[in-house]
Design an enzyme around this catalytic site. Structure first.
Site, mmCIF file in Angstrom:
data_model
loop_
_atom_site.group_PDB
_atom_site.id
_atom_site.type_symbol
_atom_site.label_atom_id
_atom_site.label_comp_id
_atom_site.label_asym_id
_atom_site.label_seq_id
_atom_site.Cartn_x
_atom_site.Cartn_y
_atom_site.Cartn_z
ATOM 1 N N TYR A 13 -5.183 0.345 5.401
ATOM 2 C CA TYR A 13 -6.365 0.263 4.530
ATOM 3 C C TYR A 13 -7.592 0.414 5.428
ATOM 4 O O TYR A 13 -7.725 -0.303 6.425
ATOM 5 C CB TYR A 13 -6.451 -1.091 3.837
ATOM 6 C CG TYR A 13 -5.384 -1.341 2.790
ATOM 7 C CD1 TYR A 13 -4.134 -1.861 3.120
ATOM 8 C CD2 TYR A 13 -5.636 -1.068 1.444
ATOM 9 C CE1 TYR A 13 -3.175 -2.107 2.149
ATOM 10 C CE2 TYR A 13 -4.679 -1.312 0.460
ATOM 11 C CZ TYR A 13 -3.444 -1.824 0.825
ATOM 12 O OH TYR A 13 -2.495 -2.067 -0.147
ATOM 13 N N PRO B 147 -6.796 -0.701 -7.968
ATOM 14 C CA PRO B 147 -5.518 -0.645 -7.249
ATOM 15 C C PRO B 147 -5.541 -1.190 -5.816
ATOM 16 O O PRO B 147 -4.484 -1.288 -5.189
ATOM 17 C CB PRO B 147 -5.182 0.855 -7.243
ATOM 18 C CG PRO B 147 -6.469 1.550 -7.462
ATOM 19 C CD PRO B 147 -7.335 0.633 -8.264
ATOM 20 N N TYR C 194 -1.343 -11.134 -1.235
ATOM 21 C CA TYR C 194 -0.830 -9.754 -1.187
ATOM 22 C C TYR C 194 0.665 -9.706 -1.524
ATOM 23 O O TYR C 194 1.109 -8.822 -2.255
ATOM 24 C CB TYR C 194 -1.096 -9.133 0.199
ATOM 25 C CG TYR C 194 -0.865 -7.630 0.224
ATOM 26 C CD1 TYR C 194 -1.885 -6.742 -0.098
ATOM 27 C CD2 TYR C 194 0.391 -7.106 0.555
ATOM 28 C CE1 TYR C 194 -1.669 -5.369 -0.096
ATOM 29 C CE2 TYR C 194 0.611 -5.736 0.563
ATOM 30 C CZ TYR C 194 -0.422 -4.871 0.249
ATOM 31 O OH TYR C 194 -0.203 -3.516 0.243
ATOM 32 N N HIS D 12 8.444 -3.769 3.874
ATOM 33 C CA HIS D 12 7.319 -3.796 4.811
ATOM 34 C C HIS D 12 6.944 -5.240 5.138
ATOM 35 O O HIS D 12 6.691 -6.052 4.260
ATOM 36 C CB HIS D 12 6.111 -3.063 4.215
ATOM 37 C CG HIS D 12 6.217 -1.574 4.349
ATOM 38 N ND1 HIS D 12 5.131 -0.744 4.482
ATOM 39 C CD2 HIS D 12 7.301 -0.773 4.403
ATOM 40 C CE1 HIS D 12 5.542 0.510 4.600
ATOM 41 N NE2 HIS D 12 6.854 0.526 4.536
ATOM 42 N N LYS E 264 -1.739 -4.605 -7.263
ATOM 43 C CA LYS E 264 -1.315 -5.685 -8.160
ATOM 44 C C LYS E 264 -0.976 -5.245 -9.594
ATOM 45 O O LYS E 264 -0.348 -6.000 -10.344
ATOM 46 C CB LYS E 264 -2.417 -6.762 -8.246
ATOM 47 C CG LYS E 264 -2.558 -7.572 -6.979
ATOM 48 C CD LYS E 264 -1.497 -8.652 -6.892
ATOM 49 C CE LYS E 264 -1.281 -9.154 -5.501
ATOM 50 N NZ LYS E 264 -0.189 -8.520 -4.771
HETATM 51 P P1 FAD Z 1 1.797 2.101 -18.624
HETATM 52 O O1 FAD Z 1 2.513 2.396 -17.378
HETATM 53 O O2 FAD Z 1 0.452 2.575 -18.874
HETATM 54 O O3 FAD Z 1 2.765 2.376 -19.833
HETATM 55 C C1 FAD Z 1 2.327 2.373 -21.172
HETATM 56 C C2 FAD Z 1 3.171 3.363 -21.957
HETATM 57 O O4 FAD Z 1 2.778 3.292 -23.320
HETATM 58 C C3 FAD Z 1 2.934 4.795 -21.505
HETATM 59 O O5 FAD Z 1 4.154 5.416 -21.265
HETATM 60 C C4 FAD Z 1 2.165 5.416 -22.666
HETATM 61 O O6 FAD Z 1 2.441 6.795 -22.813
HETATM 62 C C5 FAD Z 1 2.671 4.596 -23.832
HETATM 63 N N1 FAD Z 1 1.751 4.577 -24.974
HETATM 64 C C6 FAD Z 1 0.399 4.465 -24.955
HETATM 65 N N2 FAD Z 1 -0.094 4.485 -26.196
HETATM 66 C C7 FAD Z 1 0.960 4.607 -27.019
HETATM 67 C C8 FAD Z 1 1.079 4.697 -28.427
HETATM 68 N N3 FAD Z 1 0.002 4.663 -29.216
HETATM 69 N N4 FAD Z 1 2.307 4.835 -28.970
HETATM 70 C C9 FAD Z 1 3.418 4.866 -28.172
HETATM 71 N N5 FAD Z 1 3.366 4.787 -26.821
HETATM 72 C C10 FAD Z 1 2.144 4.659 -26.260
HETATM 73 N N6 FAD Z 1 -0.968 -0.181 -9.775
HETATM 74 C C11 FAD Z 1 -0.657 -0.548 -8.531
HETATM 75 O O7 FAD Z 1 -0.150 -1.666 -8.355
HETATM 76 N N7 FAD Z 1 -0.912 0.325 -7.483
HETATM 77 C C12 FAD Z 1 -1.442 1.573 -7.681
HETATM 78 O O8 FAD Z 1 -1.619 2.335 -6.758
HETATM 79 C C13 FAD Z 1 -1.765 1.991 -8.977
HETATM 80 N N8 FAD Z 1 -2.302 3.211 -9.225
HETATM 81 C C14 FAD Z 1 -2.588 3.566 -10.516
HETATM 82 C C15 FAD Z 1 -3.136 4.805 -10.802
HETATM 83 C C16 FAD Z 1 -3.461 5.177 -12.133
HETATM 84 C C17 FAD Z 1 -4.048 6.540 -12.435
HETATM 85 C C18 FAD Z 1 -3.240 4.253 -13.183
HETATM 86 C C19 FAD Z 1 -3.602 4.616 -14.626
HETATM 87 C C20 FAD Z 1 -2.686 3.015 -12.895
HETATM 88 C C21 FAD Z 1 -2.363 2.659 -11.559
HETATM 89 N N9 FAD Z 1 -1.803 1.421 -11.254
HETATM 90 C C22 FAD Z 1 -1.504 1.055 -10.006
HETATM 91 C C23 FAD Z 1 -1.501 0.473 -12.258
HETATM 92 C C24 FAD Z 1 -0.042 0.536 -12.676
HETATM 93 O O9 FAD Z 1 0.401 1.858 -12.672
HETATM 94 C C25 FAD Z 1 0.029 -0.083 -14.038
HETATM 95 O O10 FAD Z 1 -0.379 -1.435 -13.908
HETATM 96 C C26 FAD Z 1 1.400 0.009 -14.694
HETATM 97 O O11 FAD Z 1 1.689 1.342 -15.039
HETATM 98 C C27 FAD Z 1 1.438 -0.854 -15.944
HETATM 99 O O12 FAD Z 1 2.608 -0.610 -16.646
HETATM 100 P P2 FAD Z 1 2.626 -0.697 -18.219
HETATM 101 O O13 FAD Z 1 4.032 -0.394 -18.604
HETATM 102 O O14 FAD Z 1 2.023 -1.973 -18.646
HETATM 103 O O15 FAD Z 1 1.647 0.431 -18.736
HETATM 104 C C1 PHB Z 2 0.330 3.422 -3.416
HETATM 105 O O1 PHB Z 2 1.201 3.675 -2.579
HETATM 106 O O2 PHB Z 2 0.161 4.153 -4.420
HETATM 107 C C2 PHB Z 2 -0.554 2.253 -3.223
HETATM 108 C C3 PHB Z 2 -0.263 1.344 -2.223
HETATM 109 C C4 PHB Z 2 -1.093 0.256 -2.026
HETATM 110 C C5 PHB Z 2 -2.201 0.082 -2.833
HETATM 111 C C6 PHB Z 2 -2.474 0.987 -3.845
HETATM 112 C C7 PHB Z 2 -1.651 2.087 -4.028
HETATM 113 O O3 PHB Z 2 -3.011 -0.982 -2.619
#
Ligand code: FAD
Ligand code: PHB
Length: 390
Positions: free
Chosen positions: A201, A293, A385, A72, A297
C-alpha cells in the site's frame, strides 16, 4: 412456486447464504438479474479474513481456496521514501489473511450450489417484493417473457448497492449514513508476476497506489484517480508509467509489466443503511453497506452478515428461536460500523485529497510515522486488518 427463504442476488452473499441454509435442510431460491458469465466477469475483492475462509469451508466451498489461495502473514506500507512491513502474524499472535479473488469465491460457490442441486435462477428480470407486510411475502420476476411468483417465509436482500431490496424498507424507518470520496480507484488485472510476495500500500504525493495479486502469476494493481476519470484515456502504457512513478524505486525497477486483461474504475464510498431488517426482509452485504476498498473489508463484511443471517434462520427453522432474527440488525451493524471506521481511517491516511493543504499532509505523515514507530498502533491496525471476531 414456494420456498422458505427467497434470496435476491447471486453475488457472494446470496450464494453463500443459500448454500449454508441448504446444508441444514432449509430450502431457498436465488434470483439473479445477470448471467453467470457477467457475475464472474466483475473483478472485485482479493483479500479474505480467516472468518470468511472458515465460513467458505463450513459451506463446503473451500476446497480449491485451500489449495490455490495464498496465505499472507503481512503486507507493506510505503510513504515518502520509507517502506514498512506490518507483520500481521506476529502482531496478532498468529492471524493471517488469504489472498483469493472474489471471482474464484463466486465460482466455487456457484459450483457448490450446482453440486447440491440448488436453485439459482439467472436472468430474472423485474425482480420485486410484494406483500412484505403479510405472513407470506412474495418475490415476483419475469423470465423468458413469462411472469413468475415465489411465495416465501422470509426474504434475503443480497442484491448489492444498486439492488431493489433496500427500497422496501419504508423511508420513515430507513436511516442512511454516507460519505462519498473525491476520487476513485483505477484497477488493472494482468498476467504478470506480482511486484512483491506481499501486498504493498503506497501513500505517494501523486496519489495512492496498491500492488496486489490473484496468484503467483497474476497481478492486480490500483492507482487513485479522479472520480470522473475517463477509462478510455488510460492506455496500458500510461497506467504502468503512473503506477511505477508512485512505487518505491526498488519495486518499480524490477516489476514485470504486460497487457491488461481487465481495467476498470471504482468510485470510493462509505455507506450504511439501518436497520438491516424490516419484518420478513433481511438485508445483507453491499445491499446494506459499502466501504471504500482500502481496508479490504467489503466482501468480508458480506460474509459476516451471512454468518449472522444463516445462524438466525437456522435457529428459527431448527429450534423455533426468534431471538437471533430479532438481534440480526444490531449484531451486524455493530461489526459493520467498526469496519466502516477502519476503512475510512485507512482511506484517509493513504490517499491524496484534492483540497489537502500542507497542514493536512503533515498530519497524514505524522500519523504514518506514528503507526510505523508504535507497536501498539500497529497491533491495533493488524487486529482490524485480519478482521474483528464475529
Ligand atoms: P454483489 O457482489 O454486488 O452482488 C449482488 C448481486 O445482486 C449481483 O450479482 C447483482 O447482479 C444482483 N442484483 C442486483 N440487483 C438485482 C435485482 N434487482 N434483481 C436480481 N439480482 C440483482 N471489496 C473488497 O473487500 N476489496 C476490493 O478490492 C473490492 N473492490 C471492489 C470493486 C468494485 C468495483 C465494487 C463494486 C466492489 C468492490 N469491493 C471490494 C466490494 C465487494 O466486491 C463487495 O463488498 C461484495 O461484492 C459484496 O457482495 P454482495 O453479494 O453483497 O453484493
Ligand atoms: C485486491 O486485490 O483487489 C485488493 C486487495 C487489498 C485491498 C483492496 C483490493 O485493500
Amino acid at each position: 412456486m414456494r420456498t422458505q427463504v427467497g434470496i435476491i442476488g447471486a453475488g457472494p452473499s446470496g450464494l453463500l447464504l443459500s448454500q449454508l441454509l441448504h446444508l441444514q435442510g432449509i430450502d431457498s431460491v436465488v434470483l439473479e438479474r445477470r448471467t453467470p458469465g457477467y457475475v464472474l466477469g466483475r473483478i472485485r475483492a482479493g483479500v479474505l479474513e480467516q472468518g470468511m475462509v472458515d465460513l467458505l469451508n463450513a459451506a463446503q466451498a473451500g476446497e480449491r481456496m485451500n489449495k490455490e489461495g495464498l496465505v499472507h502473514d503481512g503486507f507493506e506500507i510505503c510513504f515518502g521514501d520509507r517502506r514498512h512491513r506490518i507483520d500481521l502474524k506476529e502482531l496478532t499472535g498468529g492471524d493471517t489473511v488469504m489472498v483469493y479473488g472474489q471471482t474464484e469465491v463466486t465460482k466455487d460457490l456457484m459450483d457448490a450450489r450446482e453440486a447440491l442441486g440448488g436453485l439459482v435462477i439467472y436472468e430474472a428480470e423485474n425482480v420485486d417484493i410484494v406483500d412484505l407486510d403479510g405472513e407470506t411475502p412474495k418475490l415476483t420476476y419475469r423470465k423468458d417473457g413469462v411472469d413468475h411468483e415465489i411465495v416465501c417465509d422470509y426474504i434475503a436482500g443480497c442484491d448489492g448497492y444498486h439492488g431493489i431490496s433496500r427500497r422496501h424498507i419504508p423511508e420513515n424507518i430507513l436511516k442512511i449514513h454516507e460519505r462519498v470520496y473525491p476520487f476513485g480507484w483505477l484497477g488493472v488485472l494482468s498476467e504478470t508476476r506480482p511486484a512483491s510476495d506481499e501486498l504493498i500500500y503506497v501513500n505517494h504525493w501523486r496519489g495512492f497506489a496498491l500492488c496486489s495479486m490473484r496468484s503467483t502469476t497474476r497481478s492486480r494493481y490500483y492507482i487513485q484517480c479522479a472520480f470522473d476519470e475517463d477509462l478510455e484515456e488510460w492506455t496500458d502504457d500510461r497506467f504502468w508509467d503512473e503506477l511505477r512513478a508512485r512505487l518505491p524505486n526498488s519495486v518499480a525497477e524490477n516489476m514485470e509489466i504486460g497487457p491488461s486483461i481487465e481495467k476498470s474504475i471504482a468510485p470510493l464510498r462509505s455507506f450504511v443503511a439501518e436497520p438491516m431488517r424490516h419484518g420478513r426482509l433481511f438485508l445483507a452485504g453491499d445491499a446494506a453497506h459499502i466501504v471504500p476498498p482500502t481496508g479490504a473489508k467489503g466482501l468480508n463484511l458480506a460474509a459476516s452478515d451471512i454468518h449472522y443471517l444463516s445462524s438466525a434462520l437456522i435457529g428459527y427453522y431448527k429450534q423455533q428461536r426468534t431471538d437471533l432474527m430479532d438481534g440480526y440488525s444490531e449484531k451486524c451493524l455493530n461489526r459493520v460500523w467498526k469496519a466502516e471506521r477502519f476503512s475510512w481511517w485507512m482511506t484517509t491516511i493513504m490517499h491524496r485529497f484534492p483540497d489537502q493543504n500542507s497542514f493536512d499532509r503533515g498530519i497524514q505523515l505524522a500519523e504514518l510515522d506514528y503507526l510505523c514507530g508504535s507497536q501498539s498502533a500497529q497491533a491495533s491496525f493488524a487486529e482490524n486488518y485480519v478482521g474483528l471476531p464475529y
